[in-house]
Design a protein around this motif. Structure first.
Motif, short mmCIF file in Angstrom:
data_model
loop_
_atom_site.label_atom_id
_atom_site.label_comp_id
_atom_site.label_asym_id
_atom_site.label_seq_id
_atom_site.Cartn_x
_atom_site.Cartn_y
_atom_site.Cartn_z
N LYS A 282 -20.53 52.47 41.33
CA LYS A 282 -19.61 52.53 42.02
C LYS A 282 -19.50 51.65 43.08
CE LYS A 282 -15.46 53.09 43.55
NZ LYS A 282 -14.68 52.51 42.58
N THR A 283 -21.16 51.43 43.90
CA THR A 283 -21.57 50.76 44.70
C THR A 283 -21.52 49.19 44.19
OG1 THR A 283 -22.61 52.67 46.47
CG2 THR A 283 -23.31 50.27 46.90
N VAL A 284 -22.08 48.91 43.57
CA VAL A 284 -22.61 47.93 42.85
C VAL A 284 -20.35 46.57 42.74
CG1 VAL A 284 -23.39 46.29 41.25
CG2 VAL A 284 -25.04 47.91 42.40
N GLU B 101 -28.99 39.31 44.63
CA GLU B 101 -30.04 40.16 45.37
C GLU B 101 -30.16 40.97 46.40
OE1 GLU B 101 -35.27 40.30 44.51
OE2 GLU B 101 -33.86 38.13 43.62
N TYR B 102 -29.56 40.02 47.20
CA TYR B 102 -30.06 41.08 48.58
C TYR B 102 -28.68 41.65 49.14
CZ TYR B 102 -28.14 40.50 53.83
OH TYR B 102 -28.38 40.72 55.16
N THR B 103 -27.74 41.27 48.31
CA THR B 103 -27.35 42.44 48.83
C THR B 103 -26.42 43.44 48.03
OG1 THR B 103 -24.20 42.39 49.17
CG2 THR B 103 -24.66 41.43 47.55
N ILE B 104 -27.07 43.20 46.60
CA ILE B 104 -27.51 44.99 46.03
C ILE B 104 -28.65 45.39 46.66
CG2 ILE B 104 -27.25 45.31 43.80
CD1 ILE B 104 -26.28 43.26 42.99
N SER B 105 -29.25 44.57 46.87
CA SER B 105 -30.54 45.77 47.29
C SER B 105 -30.25 46.38 48.88
CB SER B 105 -31.69 44.32 47.46
OG SER B 105 -31.94 43.75 46.38
N GLU B 106 -29.33 45.78 49.35
CA GLU B 106 -29.09 45.95 50.74
C GLU B 106 -28.13 47.64 50.30
OE1 GLU B 106 -27.41 44.69 55.18
OE2 GLU B 106 -26.35 43.68 53.26
N SER C 264 -30.43 58.99 50.88
CA SER C 264 -31.56 58.70 50.76
C SER C 264 -32.33 57.81 49.59
CB SER C 264 -32.08 59.18 52.09
OG SER C 264 -32.11 58.60 52.79
N ARG C 265 -31.45 58.21 48.60
CA ARG C 265 -32.08 58.57 47.24
C ARG C 265 -32.53 57.83 46.18
NH1 ARG C 265 -26.19 60.39 45.26
NH2 ARG C 265 -25.49 59.13 46.16
N THR C 266 -32.47 56.60 46.67
CA THR C 266 -32.83 55.53 46.31
C THR C 266 -33.91 54.75 46.97
OG1 THR C 266 -30.58 54.33 45.65
CG2 THR C 266 -32.39 52.96 46.03
N LYS C 267 -35.11 54.33 46.03
CA LYS C 267 -36.36 53.87 46.94
C LYS C 267 -36.53 52.88 47.20
CE LYS C 267 -39.40 57.86 45.95
NZ LYS C 267 -40.19 58.15 45.11
N ARG C 268 -35.95 51.99 45.63
CA ARG C 268 -36.60 50.49 45.30
C ARG C 268 -35.74 50.04 44.51
NH1 ARG C 268 -41.59 48.65 42.22
NH2 ARG C 268 -41.55 47.14 42.39
N VAL C 269 -34.62 48.82 44.73
CA VAL C 269 -34.12 47.83 44.02
C VAL C 269 -35.14 46.59 43.63
CG1 VAL C 269 -32.58 46.96 43.79
CG2 VAL C 269 -32.38 49.14 44.92
N TYR C 270 -35.32 46.40 41.91
CA TYR C 270 -36.22 45.06 42.14
C TYR C 270 -35.97 44.86 40.57
CZ TYR C 270 -38.67 48.55 39.28
OH TYR C 270 -39.27 49.70 38.17
N ASP C 271 -36.60 43.48 40.17
CA ASP C 271 -37.44 43.34 38.70
C ASP C 271 -35.80 42.35 38.28
OD1 ASP C 271 -37.96 42.24 36.86
OD2 ASP C 271 -37.82 43.64 35.21
#
Length: 150
Positions: free
Chosen positions: A59-61, A96-101, A109-116
């Motif tokens: 939903k956020t994306v 990549e920047y806006t999705i990760s942010e 605080s459930r999300t630890k990392r967004v990558y690849d």
């Protein structure tokens, strides 16, 4: 008469914030129909805490930041700005920047990392695939089709 309403001490339940977040149960949402999933009795299906988090990520994306009065400026991505970049390399960097942010700004605080991140460009859209890691020590691969203007 003093024993008519007995008095007893209520035990304290001590849980960390992390444990409380992991236990949140929510409603199951169907992104294809744009509505909540219903069981055979017409009741909204419940989703596990992990599934609620995955639904929140999707939903956020799919939400353009600042486009809806119902959301604060901390919810959503800046896809319009990304598609206004000069070339595909700059667009990919901004996506990549806006999705990760957006995903790392999870209020629980459930999300630890967004990558690849991987990108597949089409005529008027881009298929973005990336991995998101949460507090459940498992990775989830998300694939979304994004285009300028929604």
């Amino acid at each position: 008469m003093s024993d008519l309403f007995p008095v007893f001490d209520v035990p304290k339940i001590i849980m960390s914030e992390d444990d409380l977040v992991k236990q949140r149960v929510g409603m199951s949402f169907d992104f294809e129909t744009g509505d909540f999933k219903l069981d055979n009795g017409g009741r909204i299906e419940t989703a596990s805490p992990y599934d609620v988090w995955v639904q929140w990520c999707l939903k956020t994306v799919y939400t353009q930041r600042w486009a809806y009065l119902g959301y604060s400026g901390q919810i959503g991505v800046e896809m319009e700005e990304a598609f206004n970049q000069e070339d595909n390399a700059a667009k990919e960097s901004y996506i990549e920047y806006t999705i990760s942010e957006a995903l790392l700004a999870d209020p629980y605080s459930r999300t630890k990392r967004v990558y690849d991140f991987n990108f597949k460009w089409e005529t008027d859209s881009v298929k973005v695939t990336f991995i998101v890691s949460g507090i459940w020590d498992s990775d989830y691969t998300i694939t979304v089709n994004l285009r300028k203007g929604g």
